[in-house]
Write a protein that holds these residues in place. Structure first.
Motif, PDB file in Angstrom:
ATOM      1  N   ALA A  62       0.799  -1.220   0.000  1.00 58.51           N
ATOM      2  CA  ALA A  62       0.000   0.000   0.000  1.00 58.51           C
ATOM      3  C   ALA A  62       0.837   1.278   0.000  1.00 58.51           C
ATOM      4  O   ALA A  62       0.313   2.348  -0.342  1.00 58.51           O
ATOM      5  N   THR A  63       2.114   1.202   0.353  1.00 60.57           N
ATOM      6  CA  THR A  63       2.934   2.407   0.482  1.00 60.57           C
ATOM      7  C   THR A  63       2.967   3.256  -0.794  1.00 60.57           C
ATOM      8  O   THR A  63       2.777   4.478  -0.734  1.00 60.57           O
ATOM      9  N   PRO A  64       3.202   2.662  -1.984  1.00 61.19           N
ATOM     10  CA  PRO A  64       3.177   3.506  -3.187  1.00 61.19           C
ATOM     11  C   PRO A  64       1.813   4.156  -3.424  1.00 61.19           C
ATOM     12  O   PRO A  64       1.735   5.255  -3.991  1.00 61.19           O
ATOM     13  N   VAL A  65       0.744   3.483  -2.977  1.00 60.51           N
ATOM     14  CA  VAL A  65      -0.596   4.022  -3.183  1.00 60.51           C
ATOM     15  C   VAL A  65      -0.799   5.299  -2.374  1.00 60.51           C
ATOM     16  O   VAL A  65      -1.514   6.211  -2.795  1.00 60.51           O
ATOM     17  N   LEU A  66      -0.140   5.395  -1.207  1.00 60.72           N
ATOM     18  CA  LEU A  66      -0.278   6.579  -0.361  1.00 60.72           C
ATOM     19  C   LEU A  66       0.180   7.826  -1.087  1.00 60.72           C
ATOM     20  O   LEU A  66      -0.545   8.817  -1.169  1.00 60.72           O
TER      21      LEU A  66
END
Length: 433
Positions: A62-66
């Motif tokens: 999920a980090t890149p989505v943030l």
């Protein structure tokens, strides 16, 4: 019988340059989405080598989505002000070094930090949406935004490409190849795109004036819709490969192939959703999308269950649960529904905020992206807490319930179903002709 023809539906000549912009922008968005979803596949070997829990794996994916979510509002505003061509080109170019550096990461925190920079690629949606929409007349904007949004199929491209690269050279080969592909896409986009100063918001419009859209109740409602049709799509696109591996014991290659049965229609058919939204309206398409989602998620939520019944002949044990074929069929239907929903939500925006598409699409895109960030982490936390993999679908089922209730009270309840002001059905329109 009275005619229900719509004057905005008359054919309008569209210049060749508009089609060129749409084609190269869709290609660029496809590549950006492919990069944005990279952890959905390479995260599986990383989970094993780094010894990650389900929650840690959810955070990794999920980090890149943030970042891709948080940057959507400023990118939408900059697109309104400076034009989509220059903003898109600079955004893609900025991601190339981070994608390449990913192959040199060794510790968990390395992946989290670099993932934040790679995630900038996800902001491309709020650049390309207003950029391509303004090249087309209002009667065709649903189609244009739908075709551009079909770049979501980059998630499926990632599921085809990444497992092959994993088999050839390990996970480190994936970011290296993706960096080269992104660089080539920047060049192609610049050569095939164009700029029109008339598409920019006048410089007298202030940044704070544009952000006032956050107070609009309709914008908040569209954010809620998008948090499920896009946020849920992103979350499941990241989660499904490891779900297949854990639930059904498949290899990464087989799991990625079946997961693409959700990701591919969820991206490609967005264009069809745009056309349907132009024809029947954003409200009707979104209403049916939410109901289909509700049914699919109800069935997907049911966990693998084993129970014993005391019969006259002694205890008998039964097993209830979805097999891999039924599960994949339901995911395929869900992907189609969310493809239509992603297009219909942006048809709402094109209809209601024609002069400020960039800002509003950035805000709504932010909400959808944040859904894609939060949901994988919650999926992992629920699985660690309950030990039930299908708890991810239980959570999404609840989110869809909220959207259905909100839509009923703000739209459906106010719609006249019979009488002079009732919307014409497709059947009555065909007779009117």
């Amino acid at each position: 019988m009275a005619s229900h023809t719509n004057p905005t539906a008359l054919p309008t000549a569209i210049p060749r340059q508009a089609w060129s912009v749409l084609v190269v922008s869709t290609l660029a968005f496809t590549v950006c989405f492919m990069v944005w979803m990279m952890f959905g596949v390479i995260g599986i070997p990383l989970k094993k080598s780094l010894g990650l829990s389900a929650t840690e794996f959810g955070l990794l994916t999920a980090t890149p989505v943030l970042t891709g979510s948080l940057i959507r509002v400023p990118l939408g505003i900059w697109t309104d002000r400076y034009g989509g061509r220059i903003v898109m080109a600079l955004l893609m170019a900025a991601t190339v070094p981070a994608i390449w550096l990913m192959s040199y990461a060794t510790a968990y925190w390395h992946f989290l930090v670099i993932g934040l920079f790679v995630g900038l690629a996800g902001g491309s949606f709020s650049v390309g949406t207003p950029y391509v929409a303004r090249w087309f007349p209002k009667s065709r904007q649903g189609m244009a935004m739908g075709v551009y949004g079909a770049g979501n199929s980059g998630s499926a491209v990632n599921k085809f490409a990444a497992p092959v690269l994993l088999a050839i050279g390990g996970w480190t080969l994936v970011p290296q190849v993706y960096a080269a592909v992104m660089l080539g896409t920047v060049i192609l986009f610049w050569l095939g795109s164009a700029s029109d100063p008339k598409h920019r918001v006048p410089s007298s419009v202030k940044f704070t004036d544009q952000l006032k859209m956050l107070k609009d109740p309709k914008v908040l409602k569209y954010c809620q819709y998008y948090s499920i049709v896009f946020g849920g799509y992103v979350a499941l696109a990241l989660w499904m490969v490891q779900y297949y591996v854990g639930e059904f014991g498949l290899s990464i290659q087989a799991a990625a192939l079946l997961a693409a049965c959700f990701s591919l229609p969820g991206g490609v058919l967005r264009a069809v959703g745009g056309i349907l939204s132009d024809k029947f309206g954003a409200h009707q398409v979104t209403w049916w999308v939410l109901w289909v989602s509700w049914v699919c998620l109800f069935l997907l939520s049911y966990p693998q269950t084993e129970f014993t019944v005391l019969t006259v002949n002694g205890p008998r044990t039964f097993q209830v649960g979805l097999n891999v074929y039924v599960f994949t069929a339901l995911m395929f239907i869900l992907g189609i529904a969310w493809a239509f929903g992603k297009a219909s939500v942006f048809k709402y925006i094109g209809d209601d905020y024609a002069g400020n598409i960039g800002t509003v699409s950035g805000i709504v895109g932010l909400a959808g992206g944040l859904g894609g960030f939060v949901l994988p982490i919650l999926f992992g936390a629920l699985m660690d807490l309950t030990g039930i993999r299908s708890s991810a679908f239980m959570l999404l089922y609840g989110v869809v319930w909220v959207s259905l209730i909100w839509m009923y009270w703000t739209e459906v309840r106010k719609t006249e179903m019979m009488g002079r002001n009732a919307p014409a059905s497709p059947l009555s329109r065909s007779f009117a002709r």
